[in-house]
Design an enzyme around this catalytic site. Structure first.
Site, PDB file in Angstrom:
ATOM      1  N   GLU A 216      76.362  50.441  30.370  1.00 61.76           N
ATOM      2  CA  GLU A 216      75.309  51.450  30.166  1.00 61.76           C
ATOM      3  C   GLU A 216      74.444  51.419  31.421  1.00 61.76           C
ATOM      4  O   GLU A 216      73.581  50.552  31.564  1.00 61.76           O
ATOM      5  CB  GLU A 216      74.484  51.107  28.916  1.00 61.76           C
ATOM      6  CG  GLU A 216      75.290  51.103  27.625  1.00 61.76           C
ATOM      7  CD  GLU A 216      75.706  52.493  27.151  1.00 61.76           C
ATOM      8  OE1 GLU A 216      75.078  53.485  27.570  1.00 61.76           O
ATOM      9  OE2 GLU A 216      76.668  52.586  26.382  1.00 61.76           O
ATOM     10  N   CYS A 250      65.768  54.817  31.482  1.00 63.81           N
ATOM     11  CA  CYS A 250      67.041  55.192  32.113  1.00 63.81           C
ATOM     12  C   CYS A 250      67.307  56.685  32.023  1.00 63.81           C
ATOM     13  O   CYS A 250      67.968  57.240  32.895  1.00 63.81           O
ATOM     14  CB  CYS A 250      68.189  54.414  31.493  1.00 63.81           C
ATOM     15  SG  CYS A 250      68.290  54.621  29.713  1.00 63.81           S
TER      16      CYS A 250
HETATM   17  P1  NAD Z   1      67.719  43.768  35.106  1.00 56.34           P
HETATM   18  O1  NAD Z   1      67.300  43.411  36.481  1.00 56.34           O
HETATM   19  O2  NAD Z   1      66.982  43.206  33.954  1.00 56.34           O
HETATM   20  O3  NAD Z   1      69.262  43.427  34.999  1.00 56.34           O
HETATM   21  C1  NAD Z   1      69.994  43.650  33.816  1.00 56.34           C
HETATM   22  C2  NAD Z   1      70.677  42.367  33.396  1.00 56.34           C
HETATM   23  O4  NAD Z   1      71.599  41.977  34.402  1.00 56.34           O
HETATM   24  C3  NAD Z   1      69.708  41.210  33.209  1.00 56.34           C
HETATM   25  O5  NAD Z   1      69.965  40.585  31.966  1.00 56.34           O
HETATM   26  C4  NAD Z   1      69.994  40.316  34.382  1.00 56.34           C
HETATM   27  O6  NAD Z   1      69.817  38.945  34.089  1.00 56.34           O
HETATM   28  C5  NAD Z   1      71.435  40.603  34.698  1.00 56.34           C
HETATM   29  N1  NAD Z   1      71.732  40.369  36.116  1.00 56.34           N
HETATM   30  C6  NAD Z   1      70.949  40.675  37.182  1.00 56.34           C
HETATM   31  N2  NAD Z   1      71.561  40.338  38.330  1.00 56.34           N
HETATM   32  C7  NAD Z   1      72.762  39.802  37.991  1.00 56.34           C
HETATM   33  C8  NAD Z   1      73.864  39.274  38.747  1.00 56.34           C
HETATM   34  N3  NAD Z   1      73.849  39.220  40.076  1.00 56.34           N
HETATM   35  N4  NAD Z   1      74.937  38.825  38.063  1.00 56.34           N
HETATM   36  C9  NAD Z   1      74.976  38.881  36.729  1.00 56.34           C
HETATM   37  N5  NAD Z   1      73.962  39.371  35.957  1.00 56.34           N
HETATM   38  C10 NAD Z   1      72.870  39.818  36.574  1.00 56.34           C
HETATM   39  O7  NAD Z   1      67.664  45.340  34.874  1.00 56.34           O
HETATM   40  P2  NAD Z   1      67.931  46.498  35.887  1.00 56.34           P
HETATM   41  O8  NAD Z   1      69.361  46.494  36.304  1.00 56.34           O
HETATM   42  O9  NAD Z   1      66.865  46.562  36.911  1.00 56.34           O
HETATM   43  O10 NAD Z   1      67.710  47.704  34.865  1.00 56.34           O
HETATM   44  C11 NAD Z   1      67.388  48.962  35.310  1.00 56.34           C
HETATM   45  C12 NAD Z   1      68.652  49.800  35.429  1.00 56.34           C
HETATM   46  O11 NAD Z   1      69.291  49.877  34.175  1.00 56.34           O
HETATM   47  C13 NAD Z   1      68.367  51.217  35.831  1.00 56.34           C
HETATM   48  O12 NAD Z   1      69.368  51.671  36.703  1.00 56.34           O
HETATM   49  C14 NAD Z   1      68.450  51.957  34.516  1.00 56.34           C
HETATM   50  O13 NAD Z   1      68.753  53.340  34.640  1.00 56.34           O
HETATM   51  C15 NAD Z   1      69.530  51.214  33.818  1.00 56.34           C
HETATM   52  N6  NAD Z   1      69.395  51.345  32.384  1.00 56.34           N
HETATM   53  C16 NAD Z   1      70.387  51.962  31.697  1.00 56.34           C
HETATM   54  C17 NAD Z   1      70.259  52.129  30.329  1.00 56.34           C
HETATM   55  C18 NAD Z   1      71.321  52.798  29.526  1.00 56.34           C
HETATM   56  O14 NAD Z   1      71.240  52.713  28.309  1.00 56.34           O
HETATM   57  N7  NAD Z   1      72.308  53.444  30.117  1.00 56.34           N
HETATM   58  C19 NAD Z   1      69.139  51.651  29.685  1.00 56.34           C
HETATM   59  C20 NAD Z   1      68.160  51.007  30.417  1.00 56.34           C
HETATM   60  C21 NAD Z   1      68.307  50.847  31.777  1.00 56.34           C
END
Ligand code: NAD
Length: 465
Positions: A216, A250
């Site tokens: 997602e 998102c």
């Molecule tokens: P985040 O930084 O919290 O990362 C998400 C998860 O990935 C966390 O649990 C984190 O621990 C893990 N993570 C981070 N780096 C990692 C790595 N190198 N290896 C393994 N795991 C790792 O969140 P984010 O990515 O900044 O979230 C924002 C993004 O998510 C935006 O692009 C947003 O559009 C998208 N998003 C999508 C939805 C959806 O439902 N499609 C919902 C919310 C957010």
């Protein structure tokens, strides 16, 4: 509070959940309902604690946090409890004549032990909403809240074991190291919500074990405003969808493609919507969220500083210490401006003028497929044309964001915005294997299929197969 999970503990945590699955405790529908109802109890009894954590990490307004994080989750739980019998029931499949006698069905079965990795922007909802169908479908699950919202992560790590069966659900806390260790384990499904760069890391790790994934992801969700749109309503709805959670959503409208003939009027309406919602000084509004951390605050301020637009119509003020960024509207934005290069994920709304709907459609199609697309027009045929000629994870017409909440509409991305969808039955299906089962009686047992293959058999087989 629980503190962080250690990397060393992770293999045992996952093995414990696998053992839970093998023991069969999740097979029975009633036991699944018990877990779902326990999750409901957890949210109801801990509402204040959860809202306090969301205020602590992100300064979310309590009512907004309740609406977007808790109320949605409760609705999903109720829907799953109510419909579980129907979703889990085998579906009869009609047998073609040449396969009769017999019966065929699709029988949903749980996948096993699944891993759910959540982001920080709706840190409660985006962890629990996938857990609901995972449990409804009879899996055991490890859930990993985002380290970026540590109060919420600790709160969930504290609450979940008090309400849910430890053989069925475990919370793993931590950041990159812990998630990497988690991804080294073998799961039956990995459900990841977050950005596309990490999505690729998750998918690469999953490939090693041939584990299916749901991703997602995000992207730049466009809003198209036609010259015949109800501009006042469009502006209020876009402003709401953009500035709720300070743009850290998102499916927030990332930017607006507006017909140049109505650009000025639309921008004026947007400005007055912001005044109506947050007053003259949004910093003092109790209804306006903060940016999650200084890193993201710096990223957003740098986007503004990089220019590529005619003017800041409203907003632009930031306060790093307070992690405040005013609701900001940029007009006359050039397609190659910094704000147009990556998902904004903050309260900045670029307004890009276009000459007509066709140019807007081309603009969208020249870029990655977005998670959501919005369009405003009073002409249904124009709206239909936009829907037909563009691709997006999901669409709301003449409003924004709301398709997310409709139980019958699966939620997910397409192309760069993700793989797979969930919510309600789509979520149950995502976490199930629809196992095809054919049952044949032992009588009759015609020898037609068996060697020796005579010319008589061949004639009959050619006729009926
Ligand atoms: P985040 O930084 O919290 O990362 C998400 C998860 O990935 C966390 O649990 C984190 O621990 C893990 N993570 C981070 N780096 C990692 C790595 N190198 N290896 C393994 N795991 C790792 O969140 P984010 O990515 O900044 O979230 C924002 C993004 O998510 C935006 O692009 C947003 O559009 C998208 N998003 C999508 C939805 C959806 O439902 N499609 C919902 C919310 C957010």
């Amino acid at each position: 509070m629980s503190g962080m999970t250690t990397v060393e503990a992770i293999p045992d945590i996952v093995e414990h959940l696998r053992e839970g699955f093998r023991s069969g405790i999740t097979r029975d529908l009633q036991s699944r309902r018990v877990q779902l109802k326990q999750m409901r109890r957890m949210i109801e009894e801990s509402e204040d604690v959860l809202l306090d954590a969301l205020v602590a990490d992100m300064g979310k307004p309590r009512i907004e946090a309740y609406m977007t994080e808790l109320a949605f989750t409760l609705t999903e739980i109720d829907d799953a409890v109510k419909n579980l019998g129907k979703w889990a029931a085998p579906t009869k499949v009609k047998l073609p004549l040449n396969f009769k006698p017999g019966s065929a069905r699709l029988r949903p079965e749980p996948l096993g032990t699944v891993c759910i990795i959540a982001p920080w922007n709706y840190p409660v909802q985006l962890l629990l909403a996938p857990l609901i169908p995972a449990l409804a479908a009879g899996n055991t699950a490890v859930v990993k809240p985002s380290e970026v919202t540590p109060t919420v992560a600790d709160t969930l790590a504290d609450l979940v074991p008090r309400y849910l069966d430890g053989r069925v659900v475990s919370v793993v806390t931590g950041g990159v190291d812990e998630t990497t260790a988690l991804l080294d384990e073998r799961f039956d499904h990995i459900f990841y919500t977050g950005n596309g760069a990490v999505g690729r890391i998750v998918m690469a790790a999953a490939a090693k074990q041939l584990t299916p994934v749901t991703l997602e992801l995000g992207g730049k969700s466009p809003t198209i405003v036609a010259d015949d749109a109800n501009l006042k309503v469009a502006a209020r709805r876009v402003a709401w969808g953009k500035f709720v959670n300070a743009g850290q959503t998102c499916i927030a409208p990332d930017y607006v493609l507006v017909d140049e003939r109505v650009e000025d009027e639309f921008v004026t309406e947007l400005t007055s919507a912001i005044h109506d919602f947050y007053g003259d000084e949004p910093r003092d509004s109790p209804d306006y969220t903060r940016i999650v951390n200084t890193g993201h605050h710096d990223r957003l301020m740098a986007m503004l500083d990089a220019g590529g637009y005619d003017r800041t119509v409203i907003g632009g003020e930031g306060d790093r210490l307070e992690r405040y960024l005013a609701p900001t509207i940029l007009s006359g934005v050039k397609p190659d401006a910094a704000v147009m290069n990556e998902e904004i994920f903050g309260p900045i709304l670029p307004i890009v003028p276009v000459s007509d709907i066709d140019e807007a459609i081309r603009f969208v199609n020249d870029r990655d497929k977005p998670l959501a697309l919005y369009a405003f027009s009073e002409d249904d045929r124009r709206l239909e044309r936009i829907v037909e000629h563009t691709s997006a994870g999901g669409v709301t017409l003449n409003h924004v964001v709301l398709h997310f909440g409709v139980a019958g509409l699966p939620f997910g991305g397409v192309g760069e915005s993700g793989i797979g969808s969930y919510h309600a039955k789509a979520g149950f299906d995502r976490f199930s294997h629809a196992k095809p089962v054919l049952n044949k009686p032992t009588k009759p047992d015609p020898s037609l299929l068996y060697p020796p293959y005579t010319s008589f058999k061949e004639r009959i087989l050619r006729r009926f197969l």
